[in-house]
Design an enzyme around this catalytic site. Structure first.
Site, short mmCIF file in Angstrom:
data_model
loop_
_atom_site.label_atom_id
_atom_site.label_comp_id
_atom_site.label_asym_id
_atom_site.label_seq_id
_atom_site.Cartn_x
_atom_site.Cartn_y
_atom_site.Cartn_z
N ALA A 192 0.87 -1.17 0.00
CA ALA A 192 0.00 0.00 0.00
C ALA A 192 0.91 1.23 0.00
CB ALA A 192 -0.88 -0.02 1.23
N GLY A 217 0.76 -5.05 1.13
CA GLY A 217 -0.49 -5.12 0.38
C GLY A 217 -0.30 -5.74 -1.00
N GLU A 246 -0.56 -9.35 -0.40
CA GLU A 246 -1.95 -9.66 -0.05
C GLU A 246 -2.86 -9.61 -1.28
OE1 GLU A 246 -2.24 -8.09 4.51
OE2 GLU A 246 -1.84 -6.60 2.99
N GLU A 291 5.28 -5.11 6.99
CA GLU A 291 4.60 -4.04 7.73
C GLU A 291 5.14 -3.85 9.13
OE1 GLU A 291 3.13 -6.47 6.01
OE2 GLU A 291 1.42 -5.73 4.87
#
Ligand code: DAK
Length: 257
Positions: free
Chosen positions: A65, A108, A111, A131
């Site tokens: 992200a 992300g 993911e 993260e």
């Protein structure tokens, strides 16, 4: 339609979506996620498209992200705008979606790849949930979907130490369905997509739905669901066509009905 952060094009019966923020290693900002959702809506609504391939660049599928976009957010802002709400759109796509991953698939990005139905990786692919290094933890399924793919030990290792996994380890661990030579990635993923898209669309959709039920229910319930789905296929023209074609030694001509 022209997008800013992705490129979407039809390749025969396959919808190809390329994440396209090269200067930010395809960091997944809100605009990219919105555009991805729009492209998925369009391909899914087109009954001539039988499969979708999502890919990035050679260097990065997506490095996570967009950290710079979220860095200064407050809890109230994130809560009120339901920040990152469209992330899961890809998991609601009813037609098959393949992730073609080269380079970094981090946070992300890892993911998002895992939200697809399966991952084809190039030998340069790197998967990770870093993260924890940012003082946070995975937020788009890293602790949940990853655990269902690669088990507790490796998921804990990745989420707690933030270490990356190369393509070979990812294939061994069951995160990736196959590893292909760098440079052949998109062609190989499109080949897999073409094969899927040449089949009966309702049959591939139902097969996908049944596999996904395996992750949401008990074995007995899942097997019962699968059997009922199988029974329902005798109501399709494609079942009659597929089985007649086999008996008549010819190729099937599926009508998606
Ligand atoms: N966000 C923003 N920009 C990024 C980025 C990211 N994740 N990753 C890379 N970039 C940018 C860099 O800032 C740099 O920009 P400039 O400085 O040139 O302006 C450019 O991309 C090139 O990156 P580097 O210079 O760092 O390139 P290197 O080859 O040296 O290193 C790297 C590549 C991938 C190792 C490094 O860039 C890196 O460590 N990136 C961050 C990886 C990371 O920590 N990812 C996890 C982010 S957190 C949720 C949904 C999703 C999420 C959470 C919740 N919900 C639905 C609730 C996800 C969270 C995350 O993914």
């Amino acid at each position: 339609m022209a997008y800013e952060c992705i490129i979407a094009e039809k390749k025969g019966k396959v919808g190809l979506i390329k994440l396209n923020r090269p200067d930010a290693l395809n960091a997944l900002n809100s605009m990219l996620i919105d555009e991805l959702a729009q492209a998925l809506d369009k391909f899914e609504a087109n009954d001539k498209i039988g499969c979708i391939v999502v890919t990035g660049s050679e260097k990065a599928f997506a490095a996570g992200a967009d950290i710079k976009e979220m860095q200064a957010k407050t809890y109230m802002e994130a809560y009120k705008e339901d920040f990152l709400k469209r992330w899961e759109r890809i998991t609601h796509c009813r037609i098959p979606v393949i992730a073609a991953v080269s380079g970094y698939a981090l946070g992300g990005g890892c993911e998002l790849a895992r939200m697809c139905d399966f991952i084809i990786a190039s030998s340069s692919a790197v998967f990770g949930q870093p993260e924890i290094n940012l003082g946070v933890m995975p937020g788009a399924g890293g602790t949940q979907r990853l655990a269902r793919s690669i088990g507790k030990a490796k998921t804990m290792d990745m989420c707690l130490t933030g270490r990356n996994m190369d393509a070979e380890e990812a294939e061994r661990a069951g995160l990736v369905s196959r590893v292909v030579k760098e440079g052949n990635l998109v062609d190989e993923a499109l080949k897999a997509g073409d094969k899927i898209a040449s089949l009966s669309r309702p049959a591939t959709m139902m097969a996908k739905e049944a596999v996904n039920v395996a992750f949401e229910t008990s074995l007995a319930e899942g097997v019962r669901f699968e059997r009922r789905m199988f029974h329902s296929m005798f109501a399709t023209d494609d079942q009659k066509e597929g089985m007649s074609a086999f008996a008549e030694k010819r190729s099937a001509n599926f009508k998606n009905s």
